[in-house]
Every structure is written in structure tokens, then in C-alpha cells.
Design an enzyme around this catalytic site. Structure first.
Site, PDB file in Angstrom:
ATOM      1  N   GLY A  16       0.677   4.079  -3.426  1.00  0.00           N
ATOM      2  CA  GLY A  16       1.869   4.067  -4.032  1.00  0.00           C
ATOM      3  C   GLY A  16       2.973   4.614  -3.182  1.00  0.00           C
ATOM      4  N   SER A  17       3.992   5.437  -3.709  1.00  0.00           N
ATOM      5  CA  SER A  17       5.086   5.933  -2.723  1.00  0.00           C
ATOM      6  C   SER A  17       4.730   6.832  -1.839  1.00  0.00           C
ATOM      7  CB  SER A  17       6.057   6.308  -3.802  1.00  0.00           C
ATOM      8  OG  SER A  17       6.675   5.429  -4.822  1.00  0.00           O
ATOM      9  N   THR A  18       3.660   7.562  -1.866  1.00  0.00           N
ATOM     10  CA  THR A  18       3.061   8.462  -0.792  1.00  0.00           C
ATOM     11  C   THR A  18       2.737   7.615   0.553  1.00  0.00           C
ATOM     12  OG1 THR A  18       0.534   8.239  -1.434  1.00  0.00           O
ATOM     13  CG2 THR A  18       1.890   9.787  -2.314  1.00  0.00           C
ATOM     14  N   PHE A  19       2.717   6.385   0.383  1.00  0.00           N
ATOM     15  CA  PHE A  19       2.356   5.686   1.767  1.00  0.00           C
ATOM     16  C   PHE A  19       3.793   5.477   2.347  1.00  0.00           C
ATOM     17  CE2 PHE A  19       1.980   1.817   4.250  1.00  0.00           C
ATOM     18  CZ  PHE A  19       0.631   2.110   5.053  1.00  0.00           C
ATOM     19  N   LYS A  20       4.829   5.997   1.789  1.00  0.00           N
ATOM     20  CA  LYS A  20       6.473   5.698   2.393  1.00  0.00           C
ATOM     21  C   LYS A  20       6.395   6.533   3.450  1.00  0.00           C
ATOM     22  CE  LYS A  20       8.327   4.022  -1.780  1.00  0.00           C
ATOM     23  NZ  LYS A  20       8.908   4.277  -3.066  1.00  0.00           N
TER      24      LYS A  20
END
Lengths: 483, 453
Positions: free
Chosen positions: A213-217
Site C-alpha cells: 500500500g502507501s508505505t511503498f510511496k
């Protein structure tokens, strides 16, 4: 009559020769195969004849051995079995062994030639089992386990400068002691654990991959900064809201407001899907894949020393899929340990060390047999990129979605994530939080953490990395900073 | 018939001749060595199992030494020319057997066999002494050939009156002691075969009908002995004691060949043996199972039932390798039932290795060879056949049981001479050694004071 007596004597001699030849066949020619036959209990008897060496956390053993007085004499015992199960694994007389018990088995069981004073003799005599000193921080481990509570999830914590694994927790857990023996109790426990729908023996921290999810940003931002697509983190990014994925009619939206043309700083703090999907597409597949690979994605060979499941960033995608991949969806999947590595690389100025769990191994007497060894250093991103990312992550905690990760007396950087999954995104989302913490006055961050909570039994709308996962990460970081 | 020790007067000359060396000193030295080796083994077991010298080591050594010494004195007194090797070999094998049984006892404290075996060994040595002292000339036995065969048949038939043990009716139980009469019958039958064949060898070899290349003797000559033989084998088959019936068969064929020199008898014997084995193997489920185990020793493992006794035995031998694990340090107890009797050789193979096993085989081989040597040195047919018969009994026994537990031939329950637990067996084997001593004494003393042949 004499010749016939001699003939009979020769006959007896032939019988003797046949016996000797056959004995040589059994004892020399076939000996190896007979010895390896799984029905031959001798190797098991020899293996369990002496107590197994111990696995140490913070200088104290978390394992033990019990003399049963039976044919397979010593059985494994565990202190705080469920707490350390994702690290120790089990060592069963019946079902084999897993994780450190498996990876360090030769040392623990005493058959490792390094343990013997005369390495040539290791075939005939086994030394007392050696000890495995782990890198774990007991207080961080306990904080993570307590924080996850009854929920399904995992925590991985790393010391950024060295790659030492400080905590590795997976819940729900189990007590490996129940599998130690070879009696009916062990079989019943084995059946029950394998049939359990919650999969307590699954090591979620290293053997399960989740959409990050957004942690991959964090990875996408690193690629954008490194490749020069973004040069000023405060400049508008020229991104629409909603964002139409290239070549499709699919419109990507945000949970938060104010994402249109948001700067990288704002987009990171508020986790704008639109901005990062477009950034990934702008960076391009080649640079995205290179950066993800440098962080450790698509590495099939990672061992700590037991194997870690491969985290994936799909490199055969179209631009729409690349956009989704860049916000941690589509085929992007990561183990909690991988996401801790991402956070650690940022915290360590863009350099990453391979994570490891074994500080050193010792003989039963305490002399070191082998150290942790030199763990290779890789340059994941430019130092300037890392320092900008640290700023972004700090902002996300101080005034963004990661507020629950803040610690008094320390600088904390973090990134929340809420990954959707299931058919048509019907499953409860996974709540993520990746972070690092640096005590005030300390020269460098002391810990990087990744937390995933599979399905908090809250309403779907309330599940978020900031709400569910960040407090757990905060407690783990606090435990490391305080110790 | 001339008496032993009296040579024809014509061959005597006036000149003094050196006396044949009696070599009793060598015998004594070898006996001391045998006792010391046994005590060493006993101590090795204690040190390996408990880390300290076993408390009974001195007593064990003294007991074995005293028995051996008494036997030696009896030989010195009444058989001064006897071969010096058989007695020390028997002492060593018996001593080693006691060590192995003691070693296995340590792992089955509830079922200790060594004390009883020591009592039986004492009885065996006692019988040895009695035979050496009382039997001045082995040819006396020839007169009792028919008494022997009658006694043998009674002994063989006796167990039928008693309940079967482990599927075989070969034991009788009296006052807590179990006796295997078939063991004693071996010696008696050997005496009868030797006597009958010695008396009728010409008739067997040269009379009767000739069919193809085989000279068949007349029924009148062949009839009685074949009847006796068939009776004993038949009884043993009924009692399911296949090892002993195989032994009697082999003994009969060997003696018939040695007596007549007719190779045809061996051919007939082999054909009969193959036919008999085929028939029994197909008709008898017990034997059929044994043959299946021999052909597929790990079949039960593949079938998921775990290793059978033969597989465990092979594992034990394999674990020993070249030099063995050391006394007391193996796991042959995994074999379970009959480790102390039928499978005692597996313990020797595991803990002493191929080297130790070969040494044990060579001890037996030497004992057998000394028997044959006595037969060659003798001049009268009964003594020769008796010596061949006794030596063959030992050789066949060793081959059948050792071949069985190492997977060379199908397994048949038999006792390893001197080594295995079993009272009747130890006593019988001491009697065999006593007779060999007596025969070898006759063989060598007949030349004393006489020109070399």
C-alpha cells in the site's frame, strides 16, 4: 577317506568365505545406505543423546533442554515460546525443525565441524551443542508482541546502521515446545496447528508478503528524487485529482483532500495516491524497478540466516499497472521485514546493510565459533535523496497521517499505509506503518520498524496505518531507544 | 580293533625317539589370554555404560579363569596329547558370549540372562571335564550307537508334549529351567551316523544298483539310516525347528560323502534340499514369511510397518562398519526380541565391527579346522567320521545363523555356538569340544613312540 575329508574342509572354508564377503557387503558397502535409511533410529538416538545448544536473546537463553530418560533422550523446551517462535522456530523429534533451529541446527546439535577441536574427528564424536546469540532486543520484541495483541499481524525492526534484526514478531503465535517430543501430544498439537485457519505457524514477518500500500510511496519518492523527476520537494507536481490511469478509463482518487498539484512534501504527508501513481509513471518502469531492486525487492536469495520470502515489484507491466504498482498495489508485495529494510535504508543515509539475526555463535563454554560476519553494504539511493526522504517521513509523523508514531525526546519519521486486497477489494484492508526513530542528541537513527496488522476487528473506515499500526511501531521504537 | 596308544610291536625299534611335544603349556598360555580378553571386554562394557569398572569384574574373571583352569587340568591329566587350540577358543568364545549377554542385560534390567548363562557355562565345562576324564577312548561310543539314536529320537520327540514357545515346539520346561533337547540330540545323532557309516561304508559305496552315474546302495544298508534321518527331520519340521533340521540334513550329506566318496550323494543332497526348501517355503506360512523377509528385508518399512528384525539386524551390522562402535556403545537392542540369542551376532557386529566379526568367524573356522585335522590324523573310520561330524555341526551352525542374521540366507532360529544365550546349546557345545579333544588326543598319541607315518 582323506581326500573326501579335505573336500569337506574346503566346503566349510567356502562357507566361511561367503560369510565374510557378505559381512563386508553389509558393514562396508551397504553401510551408508543402511545408515541413511529413515527407519534406522540410530541417527536420531545419537542426535538427541545430548542437550541441544541454546538460542540467546539479550544474553539469556530463550530455549532449554529436558532429559526425558527415553531413547530419544533430550527434548527442546522454550521460555516465552510464542513470543520468540518466529525467530527460534521449533525443533521437534518428530516434525523436524524450522527457522533458527533449522538454519543453525548443526551448531546447536553439536555436529558442526567448527565445534570440534579436531575437525577430522567430527564423524565419530559430536561436541556439546553450541549456542546461537541473536541480535534481538528483548524489550522491543515484547513491545511488538504486546502491541499486536490478539490481532493477526507482524512486526520487523532493524538497526539501520548494522542490519541487526531487533524484533521479529508474528501473531497469532504458538508454543513450539508442544511439538518438541515425538509422542501423541506432539502429533495432536501438530494436527491442531496445521488445521488452524489463523495459521499460527506462519511466520508473517518473513514468510508472508502483503501489498505494501502507501508505505511503498517511500520507494516511489526515492526513485523520483534519485532520477531527477522531482528536484524540489515543495514545488507543485502538476498532478490531477482524480488521476486517469494512462491508457484506461480508470480514475484514481484519494482519501484525503488537497492532492491536486500537491508538492511531494504534502503528497507524502497526506498520502496522495494520485500524485504517487503519476510520479511512478513519470519516473518510468526502468528507474522504478532499479530503485525497488536496490531496496531489496525481487531478491530471491535473502537469508537472515533462514530464507526470507521474495518481495516483488512487477517489471512486466503497462503504464497503468506501473501507476498502481507505484502506490503499492497491483502485483507489488512485500514482507514486513522488507518494509523495515526500506525504512532502514532511508534512516541510514541511503545505505543499507543486509539484515541478520545471528550476532555470533559460540561453543558451549562461550568461546566464539563464528561472528556475524561482514554484511555487505549497498548504496540504495543518493545521500541527498535519503536526507530529503527523512524530512518527508518526519513531516508525515509531525503533521500528517503518522501522528500516532511520535515519541517525546526523539525524532521519528514514518509512513502509513492501508492496503486493499481481496476480490473487488472486499477484504478488510491491511494497516501498515513503517518508521524510524532517532533519539535527540544521538548521531544516527537507532531503529527502523515495519508493522502490519491484517484485519483489526474495527469498522472498515477506521482501519488505517496511522490508527492501528503506528502505536505498535511507536512502542517498539520506544523500547529500543529506552534500552 | 587296536586300542589307542598301542602300536604294532613290529614298528618298535631299540633306538630312543623324541617324544611328541604335548604343548600343554601353549594351551595354558592361550587360556590365560582368552580369560584376560574376556575380562577386558567385561570392563570395557562397564566403562562404556556407567563410566566405572563393573563391580563383578574380578569375580567374573576369577570364575571364568577357575573353570578354564579345571578344564585344562583335566586335559593335562587324561588327554595330554590333545590339540592345544580347541579349549582356549571355546573359553574365549564363551567368555565373549557372557560379555555380550551382560552388555545386553544392562539395557533390559527386568530380564537378565547373564547369571543363568554363567550357571549353564559352568555345567558345560563340568560336562567337558567329565567327558575328558571318563571317556578314555572315543571308540567306546561306537558300541552305543543304537542307544544314542534311541536317546536322540526321544529327546527330539519330548518337546511335543510341552507347549510351544514363540511358535516352535522345541523347549521343555522343568522346575523353571527350559531345556532344548534338540541341542543334545545333535551330538548323539552325529555319533550314530559316524558309527553306522563307518560299519557300512563299503556296502554303501560298492553294492546295489547303478542308475546313470549313481551307485545306489541296497535298501537293506541304506534303509535304516535314511529312516532315522527322515524321522528326525520330520519331527523337527513338525516342531518348526527348521534350523536344526537343516543342520541334520547337512550333517548327513557331509558324512555320507566323506564315508563313501561319492559325489553323487552331494548332488542328490542338493536336489533334495532345494525340493524340500521349496515345498516348506510354499506350504509353511511361518517359513514363507522368513523367505519373504530375506528377499525383501526392508519390505515392512516400505509398507509403513517399520523395520522388521532382519532389517534392524542389518542396520546394526551397518552401524558397526569396519571397526565398530565399541563394546557397550551400540544400539543393537533396537532389534528387540531375541537380541541375546538368535541375534547376538548383531551386537558383536555393531560394537566390534567387521574386524571383530571376522575375528569371531576365524575363531570358529580354527575350531572347525582343528576338528578336520584330527580326523585326517586318525586312522580308523569311526573316529574320522565322528570328528568330521562334530566339526561340521559347528561349521553348519555358524553358517546358518550368521548367514541368517546378515541376510545371506533366510533366517532360521539357531544358536551361535558358545556366543548365544541358551543353556542346552552351551552345554552341548562344550560336549562337542570335549569329544574333539578326546579324538585329537587319540590322533596324536597313536604316533607317540612310533615311526612317523
Amino acid at each position: 577317506m582323506a581326500p573326501y575329508i579335505r573336500h569337506a574342509l574346503v566346503f566349510c572354508g567356502l562357507l566361511l568365505l561367503a560369510l565374510l564377503a557378505n559381512a563386508a557387503r553389509v558393514q562396508v558397502v551397504e553401510a551408508g545406505a543402511y545408515g541413511d535409511n529413515p527407519a534406522n533410529r540410530r541417527s536420531s538416538i545419537a542426535r538427541y543423546q545430548q542437550p541441544r545448544g541454546n538460542i540467546l536473546v539479550g544474553g539469556a537463553p530463550v530455549t532449554g533442554s529436558r532429559d526425558t530418560g527415553e531413547q530419544l533422550r533430550f527434548e527442546r523446551t522454550y521460555l516465552d515460546g510464542p513470543l520468540y517462535a518466529p525467530v527460534t522456530g521449533f525443533a521437534s523429534q518428530r516434525f523436524g525443525s524450522t527457522f533458527l533451529e533449522h538454519a543453525e541446527d548443526r551448531l546447536l546439535s553439536g555436529t558442526d565441524p567448527l565445534l570440534s577441536g579436531f575437525p577430522v574427528w567430527h564423524d565419530t564424536a559430536s561436541a556439546p551443542g553450541g549456542n546461537v546469540v541473536t541480535t534481538l532486543n528483548a524489550r522491543a520484541q515484547q513491545a511488538a508482541y504486546r502491541g499486536l495483541g490478539g490481532r493477526k499481524g507482524a512486526v520487523a525492526a532493524i538497526e539501520p546502521a548494522t542490519g541487526k534484526v531487533l524484533a521479529l514478531v508474528s501473531t497469532p503465535s504458538y508454543d513450539p515446545a508442544r511439538l518438541s517430543g515425538n509422542g501423541t501430544d506432539a502429533s495432536a498439537a501438530w494436527e491442531r496447528l496445521n488445521a488452524d485457519p489463523d495459521k499460527p505457524m506462519l511466520n508473517r514477518a518473513v514468510r508472508q508478503t502483503y501489498p505494501p500500500g502507501s508505505t511503498f510511496k517511500v520507494v516511489t519518492a526515492a526513485a523520483a528524487l534519485d532520477s531527477g523527476v522531482i528536484t524540489d520537494v515543495d514545488a507543485p507536481t502538476d498532478s490531477p485529482d482524480p488521476y486517469r490511469l494512462p491508457g484506461t478509463t480508470t480514475r484514481l482518487t484519494n482519501e484525503a483532500d488537497g492532492c491536486r498539484d500537491a508538492s511531494l512534501r504534502e503528497a507524502f504527508a497526506w498520502s496522495c495516491n494520485t500524485v504517487f501513481a503519476k510520479l511512478g509513471v513519470d519516473v518510468g518502469l526502468k528507474d522504478m524497478a532499479a530503485t525497488a531492486g536496490a531496496f531489496g525487492f525481487n531478491d530471491t536469495k535473502l537469508k537472515v540466516p533462514f530464507a526470507v520470502a521474495e518481495s516483488t515489484f512487477d517489471t512486466v507491466v503497462d503504464r497503468a499497472q506501473l501507476g498502481l504498482s507505484s502506490i503499492g498495489q497491483y502485483n507489488t508485495r512485500a514482507t514486513p521485514l522488507q518494509m523495515a529494510m526500506v525504512s532502514a535504508a532511508v534512516a541510514n543515509g541511503g545505505q543499507a546493510r543486509a539484515p541478520y539475526l545471528v550476532e555470533r555463535t559460540t561453543r558451549a563454554g562461550g568461546e566464539t565459533v563464528a561472528g556475524g560476519g561482514a554484511h555487505p553494504l549497498t548504496q540504495v539511493m543518493r545521500a541527498s535523496t535519503a536526507s530529503r526522504l527523512r524530512e518527508l517521513m518526519r513531516d508525515a509523523v509531525e503533521r500528517g497521517t503518522g501522528g500516532n508514531g511520535a515519541i517525546r525526546g526523539a525524532t521519528v519519521g514514518g509512513k502509513t499505509g492501508t492496503a486493499q486486497h481481496g476480490v473487488g477489494n472486499t477484504g478488510l484492508p491491511y494497516a501498515w506503518f513503517v518508521s524510524w526513530a532517532q533519539a535527540d542528541g544521538a548521531p544516527e537513527p537507532a531503529v527502523a520498524v515495519a508493522v502490519v496488522v491484517e484485519d483489526a476487528s474495527a469498522d472498515r473506515g477506521e482501519i488505517s496505518g496511522g490508527g492501528d499500526a503506528a502505536p505498535i511501531a511507536r512502542d517498539v521504537m520506544r523500547a529500543v531507544l529506552g534500552s | 580293533m587296536t586300542q589307542a596308544g598301542t602300536a604294532p610291536p613290529a614298528s618298535r625299534t631299540a633306538a630312543p625317539r623324541p617324544r611328541l611335544p604335548r604343548r600343554r603349556g601353549i594351551e595354558l598360555a592361550l587360556i590365560v589370554l582368552a580369560v584376560l580378553l574376556s575380562v577386558y571386554g567385561y570392563c570395557a562394557v562397564g566403562l562404556a555404560r556407567t563410566g566405572s569398572l563393573p563391580p563383578g569384574a574380578a569375580g567374573y574373571g576369577a570364575g571364568l579363569g577357575a573353570l578354564a583352569l579345571l578344564a585344562h587340568l583335566a586335559v593335562r591329566l587324561r588327554a595330554p596329547y590333545a590339540d592345544p587350540l580347541p579349549l582356549p577358543i571355546a573359553v574365549l568364545l564363551n567368555g565373549l558370549g557372557l560379555v555380550l549377554i551382560y552388555r545386553l542385560d544392562l539395557q533390559t534390567p527386568a530380564d537378565r540372562a547373564a547369571p543363568a548363562q554363567l550357571v549353564w557355562s559352568t555345567l558345560g565345562v563340568g560336562l567337558f571335564i567329565v567327558v575328558v576324564l571318563v571317556l578314555r577312548d572315543h571308540r567306546v561310543l561306537q558300541r552305543y550307537a543304537y542307544v544314542c539314536v534311541a536317546a536322540a529320537l526321544v529327546l527330539l520327540l519330548l518337546p511335543i508334549l510341552f507347549p510351544a514357545v514363540n511358535g516352535a515346539r522345541i523347549w521343555i520346561r522343568i522346575a523353571g529351567f527350559s531345556i532344548q533337547p534338540g541341542e543334545f540330540a545333535k551330538v548323539l545323532l552325529a555319533v550314530f551316523f559316524a558309527a553306522y557309516l563307518a560299519a557300512n561304508r563299503s556296502a554303501l559305496a560298492y553294492t546295489g544298483r547303478r542308475i546313470w552315474r549313481l551307485q545306489f546302495p541296497t535298501g537293506r544298508v541304506l534303509g535304516p539310516i535314511v529312516t532315522i534321518w527322515l524321522l528326525s527331520v520330520g519331527v523337527l519340521v513338525l516342531e518348526r525347528d527348521l534350523g536344526t533340521s537343516l543342520l541334520f540334513f547337512g550333517l548327513f550329506v557331509v558324512l555320507l560323502y566323506v564315508a563313501t566318496g561319492r559325489t553323487g550323494w552331494i548332488a542328490v543332497g542338493l536336489v533334495l534340499a532345494v525340493l524340500g526348501a521349496w515345498a516348506v517355503g510354499h506350504l509353511e506360512p511361518h517359513v514363507h514369511g522368513r523367505i519373504e523377509d530375506w528377499l525383501h528385508p526392508f519390505g515392512t518399512i516400505d509398507a509403513g510397518q517399520g523395520p522388521n528384525q532382519l532389517a534392524q539386524s542389518l542396520f546394526a551390522f551397518a552401524a558397526g562398519g569396519m571397526t565398530g562402535t565399541g563394546l557397550g556403545l551400540g544400539h543393537s537392542t533396537l532389534i528387540g526380541f531375541a537380541t541375546k540369542s538368535d541375534f547376538i551376532l548383531a551386537t558383536a557386529g555393531e560394537e566390534l565391527g567387521l574386524a571383530g566379526l571376522a575375528a569371531i568367524f576365524l575363531l570358529y573356522a580354527l575350531l572347525v579346522e582343528r576338528g578336520f585335522r584330527a580326523a585326517l590324523a586318525l586312522r580308523e573310520p569311526f573316529g574320522r567320521l565322528l570328528a568330521v561330524g562334530l566339526a561340521s555341526i559347528l561349521a553348519l551352525q555358524v553358517f546358518v545363523i550368521a548367514g541368517g542374521v546378515t541376510g545371506l540366507i533366510p533366517l532360521t532360529g539357531m544358536a551361535m555356538p558358545f556366543l548365544a544365550q541358551g543353556g542346552s546349546s552351551v552345554v552341548t557345545n562344550w560336549a562337542i569340544v570335549a569329544l574333539l579333544i578326546r579324538v585329537s588326543d587319540s590322533a596324536r598319541s597313536q604316533y607317540d613312540g612310533e615311526e612317523a607315518p
